[in-house]
Write a protein that holds these residues in place. Structure first.
Motif, PDB file in Angstrom:
ATOM      1  N   PRO A 183      -4.294  11.495   8.683  1.00 16.44           N
ATOM      2  CA  PRO A 183      -4.716  12.997   9.123  1.00 16.44           C
ATOM      3  C   PRO A 183      -3.781  13.427  10.312  1.00 16.44           C
ATOM      4  CG  PRO A 183      -6.515  11.518   9.055  1.00 16.44           C
ATOM      5  CD  PRO A 183      -5.442  10.640   9.209  1.00 16.44           C
ATOM      6  N   VAL A 184      -3.654  14.836  10.450  1.00 18.75           N
ATOM      7  CA  VAL A 184      -3.064  15.421  11.762  1.00 18.75           C
ATOM      8  C   VAL A 184      -3.896  15.351  12.966  1.00 18.75           C
ATOM      9  CG1 VAL A 184      -2.034  17.501  12.365  1.00 18.75           C
ATOM     10  CG2 VAL A 184      -1.563  17.119  10.087  1.00 18.75           C
ATOM     11  N   ALA A 185      -3.177  14.787  13.618  1.00 16.94           N
ATOM     12  CA  ALA A 185      -3.900  14.488  15.313  1.00 16.94           C
ATOM     13  C   ALA A 185      -4.087  15.985  15.934  1.00 16.94           C
ATOM     14  CB  ALA A 185      -3.143  13.477  15.959  1.00 16.94           C
ATOM     15  N   PHE A 192       0.357  12.275  14.039  1.00 17.39           N
ATOM     16  CA  PHE A 192      -0.726  12.050  13.207  1.00 17.39           C
ATOM     17  C   PHE A 192      -1.678  10.880  13.605  1.00 17.39           C
ATOM     18  CE2 PHE A 192       2.570  13.415  10.409  1.00 17.39           C
ATOM     19  CZ  PHE A 192       2.164  14.302   9.428  1.00 17.39           C
ATOM     20  N   VAL A 193      -2.984  11.011  13.153  1.00 17.00           N
ATOM     21  CA  VAL A 193      -4.183   9.901  13.478  1.00 17.00           C
ATOM     22  C   VAL A 193      -3.575   8.459  13.028  1.00 17.00           C
ATOM     23  CG1 VAL A 193      -6.444   9.225  13.491  1.00 17.00           C
ATOM     24  CG2 VAL A 193      -5.831  11.683  13.577  1.00 17.00           C
ATOM     25  N   THR A 194      -3.590   7.567  14.029  1.00 17.62           N
ATOM     26  CA  THR A 194      -3.123   6.127  13.877  1.00 17.62           C
ATOM     27  C   THR A 194      -4.296   5.655  13.107  1.00 17.62           C
ATOM     28  OG1 THR A 194      -1.796   5.964  15.683  1.00 17.62           O
ATOM     29  CG2 THR A 194      -2.430   3.827  14.507  1.00 17.62           C
ATOM     30  N   GLN A 195      -3.802   4.916  11.849  1.00 18.69           N
ATOM     31  CA  GLN A 195      -4.897   4.331  11.200  1.00 18.69           C
ATOM     32  C   GLN A 195      -4.740   2.771  11.208  1.00 18.69           C
ATOM     33  OE1 GLN A 195      -7.177   6.141   8.885  1.00 18.69           O
ATOM     34  NE2 GLN A 195      -6.315   7.430  10.243  1.00 18.69           N
ATOM     35  N   GLY A 241       0.907  -1.381   0.013  1.00 24.24           N
ATOM     36  CA  GLY A 241       0.084  -0.118   0.120  1.00 24.24           C
ATOM     37  C   GLY A 241       1.014   1.304   0.156  1.00 24.24           C
ATOM     38  N   VAL A 242       0.204   2.435   0.018  1.00 21.35           N
ATOM     39  CA  VAL A 242       0.712   3.525  -0.071  1.00 21.35           C
ATOM     40  C   VAL A 242       0.156   4.641   0.904  1.00 21.35           C
ATOM     41  CG1 VAL A 242       1.467   5.836  -1.562  1.00 21.35           C
ATOM     42  CG2 VAL A 242       1.375   3.617  -2.531  1.00 21.35           C
ATOM     43  N   VAL A 243       1.149   5.246   1.763  1.00 22.02           N
ATOM     44  CA  VAL A 243       0.657   6.360   2.823  1.00 22.02           C
ATOM     45  C   VAL A 243       1.069   7.522   2.523  1.00 22.02           C
ATOM     46  CG1 VAL A 243       1.001   6.890   5.280  1.00 22.02           C
ATOM     47  CG2 VAL A 243       1.173   4.621   4.667  1.00 22.02           C
ATOM     48  N   THR A 244      -0.051   8.398   2.692  1.00 18.11           N
ATOM     49  CA  THR A 244      -0.151   9.936   2.206  1.00 18.11           C
ATOM     50  C   THR A 244      -0.504  10.954   3.167  1.00 18.11           C
ATOM     51  OG1 THR A 244      -2.150  10.418   1.096  1.00 18.11           O
ATOM     52  CG2 THR A 244      -0.645   9.222  -0.218  1.00 18.11           C
ATOM     53  N   SER A 245      -0.176  12.153   3.137  1.00 19.46           N
ATOM     54  CA  SER A 245      -0.657  13.040   4.120  1.00 19.46           C
ATOM     55  C   SER A 245      -2.186  13.455   3.212  1.00 19.46           C
ATOM     56  CB  SER A 245       0.014  14.243   4.293  1.00 19.46           C
ATOM     57  OG  SER A 245       0.215  14.908   2.929  1.00 19.46           O
ATOM     58  N   GLY A 253      -2.413  14.733  -0.104  1.00 19.43           N
ATOM     59  CA  GLY A 253      -2.076  13.914  -1.032  1.00 19.43           C
ATOM     60  C   GLY A 253      -0.723  13.465  -1.397  1.00 19.43           C
ATOM     61  N   ALA A 254       0.254  14.086  -0.712  1.00 21.56           N
ATOM     62  CA  ALA A 254       1.668  13.888  -0.741  1.00 21.56           C
ATOM     63  C   ALA A 254       2.042  12.631  -0.245  1.00 21.56           C
ATOM     64  CB  ALA A 254       2.309  15.263  -0.134  1.00 21.56           C
ATOM     65  N   VAL A 255       2.932  11.792  -0.815  1.00 19.80           N
ATOM     66  CA  VAL A 255       3.128  10.808  -0.171  1.00 19.80           C
ATOM     67  C   VAL A 255       4.032  10.825   1.180  1.00 19.80           C
ATOM     68  CG1 VAL A 255       3.302   9.553  -2.366  1.00 19.80           C
ATOM     69  CG2 VAL A 255       5.300  10.649  -1.605  1.00 19.80           C
ATOM     70  N   TYR A 256       3.830   9.773   1.939  1.00 12.72           N
ATOM     71  CA  TYR A 256       4.552  10.068   3.305  1.00 12.72           C
ATOM     72  C   TYR A 256       5.461   9.060   3.697  1.00 12.72           C
ATOM     73  CZ  TYR A 256       4.485  11.300   8.241  1.00 12.72           C
ATOM     74  OH  TYR A 256       5.058  11.903   9.631  1.00 12.72           O
ATOM     75  N   GLU A 257       6.938   9.659   3.676  1.00 16.19           N
ATOM     76  CA  GLU A 257       8.012   8.772   3.715  1.00 16.19           C
ATOM     77  C   GLU A 257       8.557   8.577   5.448  1.00 16.19           C
ATOM     78  OE1 GLU A 257      12.715   8.539   2.786  1.00 16.19           O
ATOM     79  OE2 GLU A 257      11.509  10.046   2.237  1.00 16.19           O
ATOM     80  N   GLY A 258       8.385   7.426   5.845  1.00 16.67           N
ATOM     81  CA  GLY A 258       8.940   7.072   7.288  1.00 16.67           C
ATOM     82  C   GLY A 258       8.023   6.997   8.119  1.00 16.67           C
TER      83      GLY A 258
END
Length: 347
Positions: free
Chosen positions: A117-119, A94-97, A37-41, A44-49
């Motif tokens: 999302p930002v927590a 960030f909010v844990t998914q 999968g892919v994680v983004t903010s 829509g920006a991809v989120y590294e780390g």
């Protein structure tokens, strides 16, 4: 009416993946199953780390594993046994998914794009992706907040090109929500007023009674068209009544896409197919209108089919406005990965 046809939609905070019906490269026995999968903010920006933890359950399940998303925001767990799993995606601030699902032998599980999302300050919230129906409801709730210029309903557009299909109940909810919106009533009144001033459908007469008849006829047109073409037939034929915003590619490709979507639509299986719901819905609504419009002024089989063709052309024009203009005029739309980004981010 533009306000009604512009009706459309939007974003879920978390998404549950779908199972890709293709074998992993190589032998299923040797390679096992995989999850990617892919994680983004939220922009829509991809989120590294981001930290991605995987827990498997069932006989012979290996210990929990974890990894961080790479420079493209991607994660990938390979050589996994079949069974139920839980993925937790987290990062400070960030909010844990959380995603739950089940792996099948030799299959690749596509977790799609997961948005972090930002927590809020001092919050520790865990959001579960839930079932497909729950995700669709979250997306639908956001779609029902979309308004052009902050006023006109824009419910029937999804800005997530890979939105989860709606359930039957949700299709009826979307159609009903459109028809009871106060702006729908106001726009219907405005059209009736113009017809009254122009003395359209002269047999309705003038005065309060004539205006009421015109209002009723216009609202009936909208109601039957929306309910039949946006709820009844999409439920029976398992088609999605929404317009899926493309937003990427050349201008020419987007124009062709918008025009084509007047005669094709997404099925609940995610595949493109002829838009039987919209076309047959227009014919059915036109036929019903023969019951309440004055004879020889808005009736007859020939006129019904002519109206359907005109309606299809109008839908193509509305789609062009959706593709190139309406998004700019609709405030507070969550930013989703585009169709192109989605494809590039998944395997």
């Amino acid at each position: 009416m533009l306000a009604l046809i512009l009706a459309a939609g939007a974003c879920a905070w978390a998404q549950e993946g779908t199972l890709v019906a293709t074998e992993d490269p190589g032998s299923a026995a040797s390679m096992g199953s995989s999850i990617h999968g892919v994680v983004t903010s939220t922009d829509g920006a991809v989120y590294e780390g981001a930290r991605v933890e995987l827990e498997l359950s069932g006989p012979g399940a290996p210990p929990a594993a974890s990894q961080q998303t790479d420079s493209e925001g991607a994660f990938n767990f390979g050589n996994l046994p079949a069974g139920k799993f839980r993925i937790t995606i987290s990062s400070a601030g960030f909010v844990t998914q959380e995603i739950r699902g089940e792996l099948h032998s030799g299959k690749a599980y596509d977790a799609r794009t997961v948005v972090l999302p930002v927590a809020a300050a001092s919050s520790d919230i865990v959001v579960s992706a839930g079932s497909q129906a729950e995700i669709a409801q979250q997306q639908l709730n956001l779609e029902e907040q979309q308004r052009v210029l902050g006023v006109f309903p824009n419910y029937y557009v999804s800005y997530d090109h890979d939105a989860v299909p709606l359930t039957t109940r949700q299709k009826y909810q979307l159609a009903w929500r459109t028809q009871i919106d106060p702006v729908t009533w106001a726009m219907t009144g405005a059209v009736a007023g113009f017809e009254q001033a122009d003395n359209t459908f002269t047999r309705y007469g003038q005065g309060t009674q004539g205006c009421a008849k015109r209002y009723g006829a216009n609202y009936a047109d909208s109601f039957f068209g929306t309910m039949i073409g946006g709820a009844v037939l999409p439920s029976v034929l398992k088609q999605d009544p929404r317009y899926f915003y493309k937003g990427t590619g050349s201008v020419r490709s987007r124009i062709l896409y918008a025009i084509a979507n007047s005669v094709i639509c997404k099925g609940d299986n995610g595949r493109w197919q002829p838009n039987y719901s919209g076309i047959l819905g227009g014919i059915a609504a036109g036929g019903i209108s023969n019951l309440y419009y004055p004879d020889n002024e808005h009736s007859g089989i020939e006129l019904t089919f002519e109206s359907t063709l005109v309606g299809t052309a109008e839908t193509a024009m509305q789609n062009l406005f959706q593709e190139f203009l309406v998004r700019r005029l609709t405030p507070k739309i969550p930013v989703y990965p585009s169709a192109g980004t989605q494809s590039a981010g998944t395997q």
